[in-house]
Scaffold this motif. Sequence first.
Motif, PDB file in Angstrom:
ATOM      1  N   TYR A  16       1.064  -1.780   0.119  1.00  0.00           N
ATOM      2  CA  TYR A  16       0.239  -0.118  -0.096  1.00  0.00           C
ATOM      3  C   TYR A  16       1.300   1.274   0.041  1.00  0.00           C
ATOM      4  O   TYR A  16       0.366   2.200  -0.794  1.00  0.00           O
ATOM      5  N   GLU A  53       3.412   5.172   9.279  1.00  0.00           N
ATOM      6  CA  GLU A  53       3.580   6.659   8.074  1.00  0.00           C
ATOM      7  C   GLU A  53       4.603   7.327   8.600  1.00  0.00           C
ATOM      8  O   GLU A  53       4.670   8.047   7.661  1.00  0.00           O
ATOM      9  N   ASP A  61      10.659  11.339   1.992  1.00  0.00           N
ATOM     10  CA  ASP A  61      10.628  12.817   1.790  1.00  0.00           C
ATOM     11  C   ASP A  61      11.872  13.357   2.214  1.00  0.00           C
ATOM     12  O   ASP A  61      12.211  14.471   0.838  1.00  0.00           O
TER      13      ASP A  61
ATOM     14  N   ASN B 106       5.275  14.180  -0.953  1.00  0.00           N
ATOM     15  CA  ASN B 106       3.654  14.067  -1.052  1.00  0.00           C
ATOM     16  C   ASN B 106       3.198  14.905  -0.112  1.00  0.00           C
ATOM     17  O   ASN B 106       3.147  15.229   0.987  1.00  0.00           O
ATOM     18  N   ARG B 135       2.362   8.108 -12.334  1.00  0.00           N
ATOM     19  CA  ARG B 135       1.446   6.997 -11.163  1.00  0.00           C
ATOM     20  C   ARG B 135       0.660   7.839 -10.699  1.00  0.00           C
ATOM     21  O   ARG B 135       1.304   8.324  -9.885  1.00  0.00           O
ATOM     22  N   ARG B 138      -1.464   7.687  -3.356  1.00  0.00           N
ATOM     23  CA  ARG B 138      -2.333   7.840  -2.819  1.00  0.00           C
ATOM     24  C   ARG B 138      -2.083   8.045  -2.048  1.00  0.00           C
ATOM     25  O   ARG B 138      -1.190   8.561  -1.108  1.00  0.00           O
ATOM     26  N   ARG B 140      -3.237  10.104   1.725  1.00  0.00           N
ATOM     27  CA  ARG B 140      -4.180  10.537   3.449  1.00  0.00           C
ATOM     28  C   ARG B 140      -4.976  11.235   3.341  1.00  0.00           C
ATOM     29  O   ARG B 140      -4.570  12.821   3.097  1.00  0.00           O
ATOM     30  N   GLY B 196      -7.841   6.597  -2.839  1.00  0.00           N
ATOM     31  CA  GLY B 196      -7.943   4.940  -2.306  1.00  0.00           C
ATOM     32  C   GLY B 196      -7.214   4.940  -1.210  1.00  0.00           C
ATOM     33  O   GLY B 196      -6.752   4.450  -0.147  1.00  0.00           O
ATOM     34  N   GLY B 197      -7.089   5.918  -0.591  1.00  0.00           N
ATOM     35  CA  GLY B 197      -5.871   6.613   0.650  1.00  0.00           C
ATOM     36  C   GLY B 197      -6.855   6.129   1.994  1.00  0.00           C
ATOM     37  O   GLY B 197      -7.852   6.909   1.415  1.00  0.00           O
ATOM     38  N   PRO B 198      -6.394   6.536   2.846  1.00  0.00           N
ATOM     39  CA  PRO B 198      -6.967   6.694   4.511  1.00  0.00           C
ATOM     40  C   PRO B 198      -7.654   8.018   4.551  1.00  0.00           C
ATOM     41  O   PRO B 198      -7.018   8.874   4.211  1.00  0.00           O
TER      42      PRO B 198
END
Lengths: 97, 306
Positions: A16, A53, A61, B106, B135, B138, B140, B196-198
């Motif tokens: 994921y 996370e 990053d 991100n 690409r 996803r 959050r 589709g990220g949380p």
Amino acid sequence: MMQTENLTEAQVFCGYHQVEYAFVQDLANAGLVEITIVNQTHYISQNQLPDLERMIRLHQDLNINVAGIEAITHLLRRLQRTQQEVQALRNKLRIYE
Amino acid sequence: MAFVDYYKILEVDKNATEKDIKNAYRKLARKYHPDLNPNDPEANRKFQEINEANEVLTDPEKRKKYDQYGENWQHADAYEQARQQQQQSRTYSGYSGSEPGSGGFNFESFGNEGGDFSDFFQSMFGGAGGGGGRRQARYRGQDYNAELQLTLQEAATTHKQTLTVNGKSIRITIPAGVENGQTIKISGHGAPGANGGPNGDLYITFLIADDLRFKRNGSDLIATTKIDLYTAVLGGEITVDTLTGQVKLKVKPETQNNTKVKLKGKGFPVYKKDGEFGDLYLTFDVQLPTNLTEQQKDLFKQLANS
């Protein structure tokens, strides 16, 4: 048999977040994450996911390696404790205002 | 809408190479990254700025446009036309900064919608980053922060409250004993994730209003109670307020003004420890009688001379 309802499969998590499992393993070796093995499948408990996370973001990053993440995590925890202490002292100070 | 000097933001000169820009960006990002500056809106704002500057200056096409028009960007109508033509021929997929793992940022990971790029950026380059062909990443969702005001009495009892956050009602249980300024996290109740990220999380900070009767020190309560001179001198029984009602308290003879007594277990509930309470500390404020009759004054004189 151990329940896995509060656990996330490590491979699924890595897929994921597009991160190598070896990286999570390195974090575990540094004591930053705890991996649970049930029936030979590796899991991460869900309460660790926000911290994990954050570590992945620092790695992806900012290109920070595991040793750096370890240092940052300790400092952030200390910062959090200090902030809580400051808040507690502020609350205490209100008594005398 | 003001011109934004991306070179100044990244502290590089206009001839900076891609490597210089990357290094400058990384250096500043390490300073202002939201993960390294929790609860610091100023760092978050700065990070958005450097992220936007990096978005423009590391993309040769965008940098060329930016350098070409510079402060005259407002006359660059042709940009918009060109952008629209480009959009027709490709599907916008949302900008990710770079492929995960390659060291890019991100931006949206920190709860900023793409639309948080400056108006200047939006006007010059259109949407939040033209990452066509990249690409899909996803993201959050954004974390929400909310404040909830409680009275001391409310904070002393485990109770439920319904909050409305972005039009959605959320029923939360507030445990007895929460501290003023304490923040709790409600997972998954922030903004929805992208691609589709949380979902983000909801952070609720409790603000506990001052109480007229009690001051709080952790799980202990502090209060002052008035007693008359005669009770202070001779002893007796008084009724005092606690958070859960009134209790009777014995006052020892010859109690001095400002004497403190502890009422064990009559303080505030201990957070997340059912059945545990702090103590209530009472300070006696001895009230001297006023409007004495001559006879009473004589009696005091007799006492004074005895």
